[in-house]
Design a protein around this motif. Structure first.
Motif, PDB file in Angstrom:
ATOM      1  N   HIS A  59      21.174  -2.234   1.616  1.00  0.00           N
ATOM      2  CA  HIS A  59      22.442  -1.656   1.169  1.00  0.00           C
ATOM      3  C   HIS A  59      23.038  -0.786   2.278  1.00  0.00           C
ATOM      4  O   HIS A  59      22.356   0.051   2.842  1.00  0.00           O
ATOM      5  CB  HIS A  59      22.161  -0.786  -0.061  1.00  0.00           C
ATOM      6  N   HIS A  60      24.309  -1.022   2.566  1.00  0.00           N
ATOM      7  CA  HIS A  60      24.933  -0.300   3.667  1.00  0.00           C
ATOM      8  C   HIS A  60      25.198   1.155   3.275  1.00  0.00           C
ATOM      9  O   HIS A  60      25.791   1.427   2.242  1.00  0.00           O
ATOM     10  CB  HIS A  60      26.245  -0.980   4.040  1.00  0.00           C
ATOM     11  N   ILE A  61      24.717   2.076   4.110  1.00  0.00           N
ATOM     12  CA  ILE A  61      24.961   3.495   3.831  1.00  0.00           C
ATOM     13  C   ILE A  61      26.099   3.978   4.719  1.00  0.00           C
ATOM     14  O   ILE A  61      26.018   3.899   5.945  1.00  0.00           O
ATOM     15  CB  ILE A  61      23.685   4.328   4.073  1.00  0.00           C
TER      16      ILE A  61
ATOM     17  N   PHE B  42      32.976 -12.401  -2.153  1.00  0.00           N
ATOM     18  CA  PHE B  42      33.647 -12.887  -3.365  1.00  0.00           C
ATOM     19  C   PHE B  42      34.351 -11.758  -4.115  1.00  0.00           C
ATOM     20  O   PHE B  42      35.379 -11.969  -4.753  1.00  0.00           O
ATOM     21  CB  PHE B  42      32.666 -13.667  -4.269  1.00  0.00           C
ATOM     22  N   LEU B  43      33.814 -10.527  -3.994  1.00  0.00           N
ATOM     23  CA  LEU B  43      34.489  -9.397  -4.645  1.00  0.00           C
ATOM     24  C   LEU B  43      35.849  -9.145  -3.991  1.00  0.00           C
ATOM     25  O   LEU B  43      36.848  -8.922  -4.665  1.00  0.00           O
ATOM     26  CB  LEU B  43      33.627  -8.137  -4.537  1.00  0.00           C
TER      27      LEU B  43
ATOM     28  N   ASP C 133      30.952  -4.996   0.554  1.00  0.00           N
ATOM     29  CA  ASP C 133      30.521  -5.792  -0.589  1.00  0.00           C
ATOM     30  C   ASP C 133      30.519  -7.277  -0.251  1.00  0.00           C
ATOM     31  O   ASP C 133      30.964  -7.695   0.808  1.00  0.00           O
ATOM     32  CB  ASP C 133      31.438  -5.532  -1.784  1.00  0.00           C
ATOM     33  N   GLU C 134      30.005  -8.044  -1.200  1.00  0.00           N
ATOM     34  CA  GLU C 134      30.028  -9.498  -1.073  1.00  0.00           C
ATOM     35  C   GLU C 134      31.477  -9.965  -0.908  1.00  0.00           C
ATOM     36  O   GLU C 134      32.370  -9.434  -1.557  1.00  0.00           O
ATOM     37  CB  GLU C 134      29.479 -10.112  -2.369  1.00  0.00           C
TER      38      GLU C 134
ATOM     39  N   MET D  64      14.817 -13.920  -2.545  1.00  0.00           N
ATOM     40  CA  MET D  64      15.412 -13.690  -1.233  1.00  0.00           C
ATOM     41  C   MET D  64      15.790 -12.214  -1.104  1.00  0.00           C
ATOM     42  O   MET D  64      16.488 -11.678  -1.954  1.00  0.00           O
ATOM     43  CB  MET D  64      16.663 -14.562  -1.092  1.00  0.00           C
ATOM     44  N   GLU D  65      15.286 -11.579  -0.086  1.00  0.00           N
ATOM     45  CA  GLU D  65      15.577 -10.148   0.078  1.00  0.00           C
ATOM     46  C   GLU D  65      17.018  -9.960   0.530  1.00  0.00           C
ATOM     47  O   GLU D  65      17.444 -10.538   1.531  1.00  0.00           O
ATOM     48  CB  GLU D  65      14.607  -9.559   1.109  1.00  0.00           C
ATOM     49  N   LYS D  66      17.766  -9.199  -0.248  1.00  0.00           N
ATOM     50  CA  LYS D  66      19.161  -8.922   0.134  1.00  0.00           C
ATOM     51  C   LYS D  66      19.185  -8.014   1.356  1.00  0.00           C
ATOM     52  O   LYS D  66      18.268  -7.236   1.591  1.00  0.00           O
ATOM     53  CB  LYS D  66      19.872  -8.214  -1.034  1.00  0.00           C
TER      54      LYS D  66
END
Lengths: 94, 206
Positions: A6-8, A68-69, A65-66, A1-3
């Motif tokens: 990433h947020h820049i 859960f973090l 971030d996710e 599954m493509e994540k």
């Protein structure tokens, strides 16, 4: 599954956060010169808490971030707060 | 599930790597948190001595070091943006700025501690033990331990950043594999976070 990509974070966002952090540093120094008695510690700690929240959210990327973090970080801070609370109860009402 | 296109780098797992770094940061929270608890209770028991001793510290140097750390936190945060935008030159430049700022912080610390030593104040010094109250001895004990431990973290952070810098230079840390740099950043922000609390608690007691 493509994540999700990433947020820049743009550079200027980091710069604004820095300005906020520096402003609050000067405000907490200014607070010392106003006589607040016992409340000056509280004031300083409130500024420190807001500053840490900014660092955690933006500099440490928790905002992007996710979830859960974020949950883990909040949980660990609460555990630490409980540790503080219980220690103080023990110490001040012994 | 990771996709199969990453087969050439089978051991790269950015999520796990970040999680590991955070778990380590939590242990650091307990290390410094424990010291903050000791500090708060001794301050509660010796308010006047802590105030007297706190006034010995130089607010100007403390404030300068605070700003240095905040700026260095910004530069390392920006370096991850630069890496993601594949601007290697800017990434390296921002990392070098971060390390230089860390070095300036340590130089300030050197002069600050040097002045204290010059005034006969160091852990277990005769001046401290003979002429000062118990509360002041506790204050300076905590001051040296906590800022010293923090300075040790600055040194470790610098090494961490230098390793990341080397790897960015070699290209093994890049826009597709940024974890090492991101973790170095997280560590550096932790060092910043600790200082955010150390500064008011030691330098701003009046």
């Amino acid at each position: 599954m493509e994540k999700e990509k990433h947020h820049i974070v743009p550079y200027r966002v980091y710069f604004y956060i820095l300005l906020a952090l520096i402003t609050m540093t000067f405000m907490s120094i200014g607070l010392v010169h106003i006589n607040l008695g016992g409340y000056s510690v509280l004031g300083a700690l409130i500024f420190s808490t807001i500053k840490s929240t900014l660092v955690l959210t933006w500099f440490m990327h928790l905002k992007f971030d996710e979830p859960f973090l974020r949950i883990m970080v909040v949980f660990v801070i609460l555990v630490f707060a409980a540790l503080l609370f219980i220690t103080y109860l023990d110490y001040f009402f012994r | 599930m990771e996709n199969v296109t990453q087969h050439s780098e089978p051991h790269y797992d950015p999520e796990a790597s970040k999680l590991g770094m955070w778990l380590f940061i939590f242990t650091e929270l307990l290390l410094f948190g424990g010291l903050f608890i000791v500090y708060s209770i001794y301050r509660f028991l010796n308010p006047v001595a802590f105030q007297l001793a706190g006034e010995e510290l130089n607010v100007v140097i403390g404030a300068i070091n605070t700003i240095i750390l905040l700026v260095s936190s910004m530069t390392i945060a920006m370096s991850t943006t630069a890496l993601q935008q594949k601007n290697k030159k800017l990434t390296l430049f921002l990392l070098i700025v971060t390390v230089v700022l860390a070095l300036v912080f340590l130089v300030n610390k050197y002069f600050e501690w040097g002045t204290k030593f010059h005034h006969g104040i160091w852990p277990g010094s005769p001046h401290l033990i003979n002429d000062m109250s118990k509360g002041e001895i506790l204050f300076f004990g905590l001051y040296f331990v906590m800022t010293g431990l923090h300075a040790l973290h600055i040194i470790i952070g610098m090494i961490f950043i230098l390793v990341a810098l080397k790897r960015v230079q070699k290209g093994t840390v890049n826009a597709d594999r940024p974890s090492l740099l991101e973790n170095a950043g997280l560590y550096w922000h932790l060092v910043d976070l600790i200082w955010i609390f150390l500064f008011p608690l030691f330098y701003l007691i009046h």
